[in-house]
Design a protein around this motif. Sequence first.
Motif, PDB file in Angstrom:
ATOM      1  N   MET A   1       1.053  -0.994  -0.077  1.00  0.00           N
ATOM      2  CA  MET A   1      -0.297   0.174   0.057  1.00  0.00           C
ATOM      3  C   MET A   1       0.641   1.154   0.155  1.00  0.00           C
ATOM      4  O   MET A   1       2.142   1.194   0.572  1.00  0.00           O
ATOM      5  CB  MET A   1      -0.961   0.282   1.394  1.00  0.00           C
ATOM      6  CG  MET A   1      -1.422  -0.979   1.049  1.00  0.00           C
ATOM      7  SD  MET A   1      -3.154  -0.555   2.340  1.00  0.00           S
ATOM      8  CE  MET A   1      -4.068   0.670   2.006  1.00  0.00           C
ATOM      9  N   SER A   2       0.032   2.669  -0.711  1.00  0.00           N
ATOM     10  CA  SER A   2       1.338   3.654  -0.543  1.00  0.00           C
ATOM     11  C   SER A   2       0.264   3.723   0.132  1.00  0.00           C
ATOM     12  O   SER A   2      -0.258   4.382   1.304  1.00  0.00           O
ATOM     13  CB  SER A   2       0.533   4.167  -2.336  1.00  0.00           C
ATOM     14  OG  SER A   2       1.144   5.163  -2.045  1.00  0.00           O
ATOM     15  N   THR A   3       1.316   4.665   1.045  1.00  0.00           N
ATOM     16  CA  THR A   3       1.558   5.966   2.274  1.00  0.00           C
ATOM     17  C   THR A   3       1.448   7.156   1.304  1.00  0.00           C
ATOM     18  O   THR A   3       1.123   8.325   2.602  1.00  0.00           O
ATOM     19  CB  THR A   3       2.866   6.290   3.203  1.00  0.00           C
ATOM     20  OG1 THR A   3       3.786   6.602   2.159  1.00  0.00           O
ATOM     21  CG2 THR A   3       2.790   4.575   3.958  1.00  0.00           C
ATOM     22  N   ARG A   4       0.884   7.710   0.241  1.00  0.00           N
ATOM     23  CA  ARG A   4       0.950   9.151  -0.618  1.00  0.00           C
ATOM     24  C   ARG A   4      -0.804   9.171  -0.185  1.00  0.00           C
ATOM     25  O   ARG A   4      -1.047   8.133  -1.027  1.00  0.00           O
ATOM     26  CB  ARG A   4       1.667   8.932  -1.497  1.00  0.00           C
ATOM     27  CG  ARG A   4       1.517  10.454  -2.281  1.00  0.00           C
ATOM     28  CD  ARG A   4       2.474   9.977  -3.392  1.00  0.00           C
ATOM     29  NE  ARG A   4       2.813  11.694  -4.394  1.00  0.00           N
ATOM     30  CZ  ARG A   4       2.481  12.246  -4.868  1.00  0.00           C
ATOM     31  NH1 ARG A   4       2.919  11.265  -5.968  1.00  0.00           N
ATOM     32  NH2 ARG A   4       2.322  13.554  -5.625  1.00  0.00           N
ATOM     33  N   ASN A   5      -0.918  10.501   0.133  1.00  0.00           N
ATOM     34  CA  ASN A   5      -1.836  10.814  -0.389  1.00  0.00           C
ATOM     35  C   ASN A   5      -2.626  11.459  -1.607  1.00  0.00           C
ATOM     36  O   ASN A   5      -1.013  11.626  -1.754  1.00  0.00           O
ATOM     37  CB  ASN A   5      -2.384  12.084   0.875  1.00  0.00           C
ATOM     38  CG  ASN A   5      -2.661  11.482   2.860  1.00  0.00           C
ATOM     39  OD1 ASN A   5      -3.113  10.682   2.922  1.00  0.00           O
ATOM     40  ND2 ASN A   5      -2.683  12.023   3.180  1.00  0.00           N
ATOM     41  N   HIS A   6      -3.585  11.492  -1.895  1.00  0.00           N
ATOM     42  CA  HIS A   6      -3.831  11.703  -3.670  1.00  0.00           C
ATOM     43  C   HIS A   6      -3.890  12.686  -3.261  1.00  0.00           C
ATOM     44  O   HIS A   6      -3.801  13.596  -4.773  1.00  0.00           O
ATOM     45  CB  HIS A   6      -5.513  10.726  -3.845  1.00  0.00           C
ATOM     46  CG  HIS A   6      -4.457   9.332  -4.259  1.00  0.00           C
ATOM     47  ND1 HIS A   6      -4.412   9.511  -5.760  1.00  0.00           N
ATOM     48  CD2 HIS A   6      -5.382   8.705  -3.862  1.00  0.00           C
ATOM     49  CE1 HIS A   6      -4.060   7.777  -5.472  1.00  0.00           C
ATOM     50  NE2 HIS A   6      -4.374   7.325  -3.999  1.00  0.00           N
ATOM     51  N   GLY A   7      -4.133  13.549  -1.871  1.00  0.00           N
ATOM     52  CA  GLY A   7      -4.552  14.915  -2.456  1.00  0.00           C
ATOM     53  C   GLY A   7      -3.672  15.769  -1.920  1.00  0.00           C
ATOM     54  O   GLY A   7      -2.840  17.728  -2.191  1.00  0.00           O
ATOM     55  N   GLU A   8      -2.047  15.227  -2.187  1.00  0.00           N
ATOM     56  CA  GLU A   8      -0.883  16.238  -1.989  1.00  0.00           C
ATOM     57  C   GLU A   8       0.297  15.667  -3.473  1.00  0.00           C
ATOM     58  O   GLU A   8       1.295  15.365  -3.333  1.00  0.00           O
ATOM     59  CB  GLU A   8       0.179  14.940  -0.868  1.00  0.00           C
ATOM     60  CG  GLU A   8      -0.482  15.259   0.576  1.00  0.00           C
ATOM     61  CD  GLU A   8       0.434  14.542   1.734  1.00  0.00           C
ATOM     62  OE1 GLU A   8       1.174  14.253   1.304  1.00  0.00           O
ATOM     63  OE2 GLU A   8      -0.134  14.275   1.782  1.00  0.00           O
ATOM     64  N   ASP A   9      -1.084  15.465  -4.670  1.00  0.00           N
ATOM     65  CA  ASP A   9      -0.052  16.019  -5.494  1.00  0.00           C
ATOM     66  C   ASP A   9       0.660  16.589  -5.737  1.00  0.00           C
ATOM     67  O   ASP A   9       0.255  18.049  -5.690  1.00  0.00           O
ATOM     68  CB  ASP A   9      -1.085  15.716  -7.140  1.00  0.00           C
ATOM     69  CG  ASP A   9      -1.758  14.287  -6.750  1.00  0.00           C
ATOM     70  OD1 ASP A   9      -1.447  13.565  -6.640  1.00  0.00           O
ATOM     71  OD2 ASP A   9      -2.633  14.081  -7.597  1.00  0.00           O
ATOM     72  N   VAL A  10       1.874  17.259  -6.845  1.00  0.00           N
ATOM     73  CA  VAL A  10       2.132  18.327  -8.158  1.00  0.00           C
ATOM     74  C   VAL A  10       1.011  19.122  -7.984  1.00  0.00           C
ATOM     75  O   VAL A  10       1.386  18.452  -8.715  1.00  0.00           O
ATOM     76  CB  VAL A  10       3.630  17.886  -8.128  1.00  0.00           C
ATOM     77  CG1 VAL A  10       4.461  19.132  -8.173  1.00  0.00           C
ATOM     78  CG2 VAL A  10       4.571  17.026  -7.345  1.00  0.00           C
TER      79      VAL A  10
END
Length: 91
Positions: free
Chosen positions: A1-10
């Motif tokens: 699983m990815s720990t990256r949130n989709h709201g934190e895109d560049v």
Amino acid sequence: MSTRNHGEDVPVRRIDRILAFMSLGLLVLAIGCFLAIIIGTATGMQHDDFARGLWPAVGTTVYIAPIVAFVLLATVLIMTFVRRARANGGR
């Protein structure tokens, strides 16, 4: 699983949008010029008629614009990948 949130895109920068729309515009221009040559040929223009007036520029645009559009699109992709790599490397 990815720990990256989709709201934190560049975020998309202005230069990326400009280059992307320039690429799209050049492709549309090249297609328009291509259709103009097809229509001109279908209406009975001879080869000598395409050597005068605006036609040499129209013919050159058909060859040059898609290449420049591809380079602009590749530039946008490379800039995006580099920016995302830098953003992910800082975490």
